[in-house]
Design a protein around this motif. Structure first.
Motif, PDB file in Angstrom:
ATOM      1  N   SER A   1      -3.219 101.177  -7.600  1.00  0.00           N
ATOM      2  CA  SER A   1      -3.097 102.416  -6.814  1.00  0.00           C
ATOM      3  C   SER A   1      -2.027 103.320  -7.398  1.00  0.00           C
ATOM      4  O   SER A   1      -1.316 104.004  -6.664  1.00  0.00           O
ATOM      5  CB  SER A   1      -2.724 102.079  -5.363  1.00  0.00           C
ATOM      6  OG  SER A   1      -3.475 101.013  -4.868  1.00  0.00           O
TER       7      SER A   1
ATOM      8  N   TYR B   1      -5.992 100.290   1.285  1.00  0.00           N
ATOM      9  CA  TYR B   1      -4.880 101.242   1.476  1.00  0.00           C
ATOM     10  C   TYR B   1      -3.721 100.558   2.204  1.00  0.00           C
ATOM     11  O   TYR B   1      -2.561 100.661   1.792  1.00  0.00           O
ATOM     12  CB  TYR B   1      -5.353 102.464   2.253  1.00  0.00           C
ATOM     13  CG  TYR B   1      -4.297 103.560   2.319  1.00  0.00           C
ATOM     14  CD1 TYR B   1      -4.090 104.406   1.241  1.00  0.00           C
ATOM     15  CD2 TYR B   1      -3.501 103.738   3.439  1.00  0.00           C
ATOM     16  CE1 TYR B   1      -3.111 105.399   1.277  1.00  0.00           C
ATOM     17  CE2 TYR B   1      -2.522 104.723   3.491  1.00  0.00           C
ATOM     18  CZ  TYR B   1      -2.336 105.550   2.409  1.00  0.00           C
ATOM     19  OH  TYR B   1      -1.361 106.533   2.440  1.00  0.00           O
TER      20      TYR B   1
ATOM     21  N   PHE C   1      -2.023  98.273  -0.090  1.00  0.00           N
ATOM     22  CA  PHE C   1      -1.252  99.034  -1.092  1.00  0.00           C
ATOM     23  C   PHE C   1       0.121  99.352  -0.514  1.00  0.00           C
ATOM     24  O   PHE C   1       1.163  99.164  -1.162  1.00  0.00           O
ATOM     25  CB  PHE C   1      -2.034 100.303  -1.460  1.00  0.00           C
ATOM     26  CG  PHE C   1      -1.221 101.474  -1.934  1.00  0.00           C
ATOM     27  CD1 PHE C   1      -0.282 101.336  -2.950  1.00  0.00           C
ATOM     28  CD2 PHE C   1      -1.413 102.740  -1.378  1.00  0.00           C
ATOM     29  CE1 PHE C   1       0.458 102.432  -3.390  1.00  0.00           C
ATOM     30  CE2 PHE C   1      -0.682 103.830  -1.818  1.00  0.00           C
ATOM     31  CZ  PHE C   1       0.264 103.677  -2.821  1.00  0.00           C
TER      32      PHE C   1
ATOM     33  N   SER D   1       1.830  98.902  -5.812  1.00  0.00           N
ATOM     34  CA  SER D   1       0.839  99.621  -6.609  1.00  0.00           C
ATOM     35  C   SER D   1      -0.124  98.732  -7.382  1.00  0.00           C
ATOM     36  O   SER D   1      -1.186  99.174  -7.792  1.00  0.00           O
ATOM     37  CB  SER D   1       1.561 100.511  -7.610  1.00  0.00           C
ATOM     38  OG  SER D   1       2.423 101.350  -6.927  1.00  0.00           O
TER      39      SER D   1
ATOM     40  N   ASN E   1      -6.348 105.451  -2.720  1.00  0.00           N
ATOM     41  CA  ASN E   1      -4.919 105.138  -2.569  1.00  0.00           C
ATOM     42  C   ASN E   1      -4.044 106.069  -3.416  1.00  0.00           C
ATOM     43  O   ASN E   1      -3.010 106.545  -2.953  1.00  0.00           O
ATOM     44  CB  ASN E   1      -4.638 103.692  -2.992  1.00  0.00           C
ATOM     45  CG  ASN E   1      -5.218 102.692  -2.013  1.00  0.00           C
ATOM     46  OD1 ASN E   1      -5.811 103.077  -1.013  1.00  0.00           O
ATOM     47  ND2 ASN E   1      -5.077 101.417  -2.307  1.00  0.00           N
ATOM     48  N   LEU E   2      -4.509 106.301  -4.647  1.00  0.00           N
ATOM     49  CA  LEU E   2      -3.759 107.197  -5.541  1.00  0.00           C
ATOM     50  C   LEU E   2      -3.587 108.570  -4.908  1.00  0.00           C
ATOM     51  O   LEU E   2      -2.506 109.155  -4.918  1.00  0.00           O
ATOM     52  CB  LEU E   2      -4.587 107.419  -6.797  1.00  0.00           C
ATOM     53  CG  LEU E   2      -4.335 106.602  -8.036  1.00  0.00           C
ATOM     54  CD1 LEU E   2      -5.373 106.955  -9.072  1.00  0.00           C
ATOM     55  CD2 LEU E   2      -2.966 106.910  -8.567  1.00  0.00           C
TER      56      LEU E   2
ATOM     57  N   SER F   1      -1.144 108.545  -2.013  1.00  0.00           N
ATOM     58  CA  SER F   1       0.103 107.810  -2.221  1.00  0.00           C
ATOM     59  C   SER F   1       1.300 108.630  -1.725  1.00  0.00           C
ATOM     60  O   SER F   1       1.511 109.758  -2.167  1.00  0.00           O
ATOM     61  CB  SER F   1       0.265 107.504  -3.702  1.00  0.00           C
ATOM     62  OG  SER F   1       1.566 106.999  -3.909  1.00  0.00           O
TER      63      SER F   1
ATOM     64  N   SER G   1      -8.098 102.153  -7.157  1.00  0.00           N
ATOM     65  CA  SER G   1      -8.326 102.856  -5.897  1.00  0.00           C
ATOM     66  C   SER G   1      -7.893 104.320  -5.990  1.00  0.00           C
ATOM     67  O   SER G   1      -6.711 104.646  -5.887  1.00  0.00           O
ATOM     68  CB  SER G   1      -7.592 102.173  -4.751  1.00  0.00           C
ATOM     69  OG  SER G   1      -7.763 102.961  -3.592  1.00  0.00           O
TER      70      SER G   1
END
Ligand code: HEM
Length: 470
Positions: A125, A102, A105, A110, A350-351, A354, A347
């Protein structure tokens, strides 16, 4: 179920992290974002589960340098022109891998290459890139096997591939433990299969579907599979099916319920709102499919818990052919070329957090799913639009255009998603109908997450209190 790293054996420290990332991409905010939003993002302090410091501490030793050299020789050097996160293998040991992913990211964007240890990975991500891998070009990517994930995590971050050395599985303690754990599971499943086969009543699917399972002594999926497939059914195939269902159905659903309770215990107002809904719809009665449709807020609590704590937080793919990954929201417009054999970590964690696709990404806001959202000037992303999946009881990857992916997407999407969501909603309804959940100590005490279990420095983290109306 999940073919990704699950959150088992992970360390969760609820700290505030710095906003350093937003200084890296100030010019990349969508033009449609208001000045207020831009500045709120800039000044935002994420409450992601990160011990994050501004820069990863990178003290590379001799092994790291040799290992990174090996990475470049073996594969990493051939992976396109994307940003690279590299450093000491020891950086990965302090905390779960996906927390570091994370931070990187936010720092590298991304799509970036992770070059630690003997193997390089591409970390994704971004919904636009996720959609490409999972749906648009799905058949160019292979899926890793769940059972090997912990081992995969270890192997991806270890200096040398010692497990390829003959006899290592018998000599190295962790490899011996892995083999013996596998044997326990296999022996248990073999016993169940033997029993089901001995009492087999072969018949066709139609008759099986009409069977009264409520009055069947041994009503199980295994019973169904054995009866349907007949004498020729292969034990190994059955065992694999069972293993998938065991891991798929149990760990994941237990995790989402745990996190939902954890979040509600921290948000008593939202818990009361859910209880009011339950009281109005169910009273002291049981949930039916019709009442489930009316338990809207409760359903949103389940999905919001899955957004914040997706299980698994990572999906893993290997490219079968060379490909060009889209650059994603803030990446290279020409995309990134990857060779066949590239391992990709998608991930979901992370998505789902975001800052480019979610407002207040680290806050528990079940209501967020009720609001339609335009693409906000993000080229290639369709925004959040419930009308794309009319009649859906729960938000999904179609509605969110791959920004919300708790069950994956494309041809390898979870087959148990609706079952799991309904099961979780009903379980939560039954719990909150009778009990209040209260947090013991502060969230900062929460230290370690092991699958569905949350440990704290102070012991028990949450208690149930019988509701006064019972
Ligand atoms: C909250 C609960 C659950 C979550 C979060 C979850 C999540 C996922 C995810 C993310 C995938 C896709 C993995 C990938 O693309 O690499 C998946 C696949 C799968 N899930 Fe689930 N799952 C859940 C419950 C269940 C249940 C209850 C079942 C079965 C009864 C199930 C059966 C499966 C199967 C068989 C696959 C593999 C599909 C394939 O590879 O074609 N899952 N799950």
């Amino acid at each position: 179920m999940a073919t990704g790293f699950c959150s088992s054996n992970t360390c969760l420290v609820l700290n505030r992290r710095s906003d350093s990332i937003f200084r890296h991409f100030p010019s990349s905010y969508p033009t449609s974002w208001s000045t207020e939003k831009r500045s709120s993002i800039r000044t935002m302090k994420c409450r992601c589960q990160s011990t994050g410091t501004d820069e990863p501490k990178t003290k590379m030793n001799l092994f790291d340098n040799a290992s990174n050299l090996l990475t470049n020789l073996l594969s990493g050097g051939r992976i396109g022109s994307m940003p690279i996160a590299e450093g000491a293998v020891t950086d990965l040991f302090d905390r779960p891998l996906f927390f570091s992913l994370y931070d990187w990211f936010l720092k590298y964007g991304s799509v970036y290459k992770l070059a630690f240890g003997p193997k390089a990975f591409v970390v994704v991500s971004d919904p636009i890139v996720a959609r490409h891998i999972l749906r648009e070009n799905a058949f160019s990517y292979d899926k890793a096997v769940y059972g090997t994930l912990f081992e995969a995590e270890h192997r991806s971050t270890f200096y040398i591939p010692y497990w390829n050395i003959p006899l290592a599985r018998w000599i190295v303690p962790r490899q011996r433990k892995f083999q013996s754990d596998l044997k326990v599971i296999n022996d248990c499943l073999d016993g169940l299969i033997k029993n089901a086969k001995e009492t087999r009543q072969e018949t066709d699917v139609e008759k099986l579907q009409q069977r009264d399972y409520l009055n069947l002594k041994d009503a199980s999926l295994l019973r169904f599979l054995v009866d349907m497939r007949g004498v020729d059914v292969d034990d190994r195939q059955l065992r694999d099916d069972l293993m998938t269902m065991l891991i798929a159905g149990h760990e994941t659903t237990a995790a989402v319920l745990t996190w939902a309770v954890f979040l509600l215990a921290q948000h008593p107002v939202k818990m009361k709102k859910a209880q009011s809904e339950i009281d109005a719809v169910l009273g002291q009665g049981r949930t039916t499919f019709e009442s489930l449709k009316k338990l809207e807020y409760l359903r949103l609590i389940v999905v919001e818990s899955l957004r914040l704590y997706p299980q698994p937080p990572l999906l893993i793919r290997r490219s079968l052919t060379s490909d060009i990954l889209p650059g994603g929201y803030n990446g290279d417009k020409n995309g990134y070329e990857i060779p066949a054999g590239t391992d990709v970590f998608l991930s979901v964690y992370n998505l789902h957090r975001s800052p480019y696709f979610w407002d207040k990404p680290n806050e528990f806001e079940p209501e967020r799913f009720l609001v339609q959202k335009e693409s906000q000037g993000i080229e290639g992303w369709g925004g959040f639009d419930p009308s794309r999946s009319p009649g859906a009881l729960y938000p999904n990857e179609i509605i969110s255009d791959f920004a919300f992916l708790p069950f994956g997407g494309g041809p390898r999407k979870c087959v148990g998603d609706q079952f799991a969501l309904m099961e979780s909603t009903i379980a939560l309804a039954m719990l909150l109908q009778k009990f209040d959940v209260e947090l013991k100590g502060s969230p900062e005490d929460v230290e370690l997450v092991t699958g569905a279990t949350i440990h704290t420095k102070t012991g028990l983290w949450c208690k149930l209190k019988k509701r006064s109306n019972i």
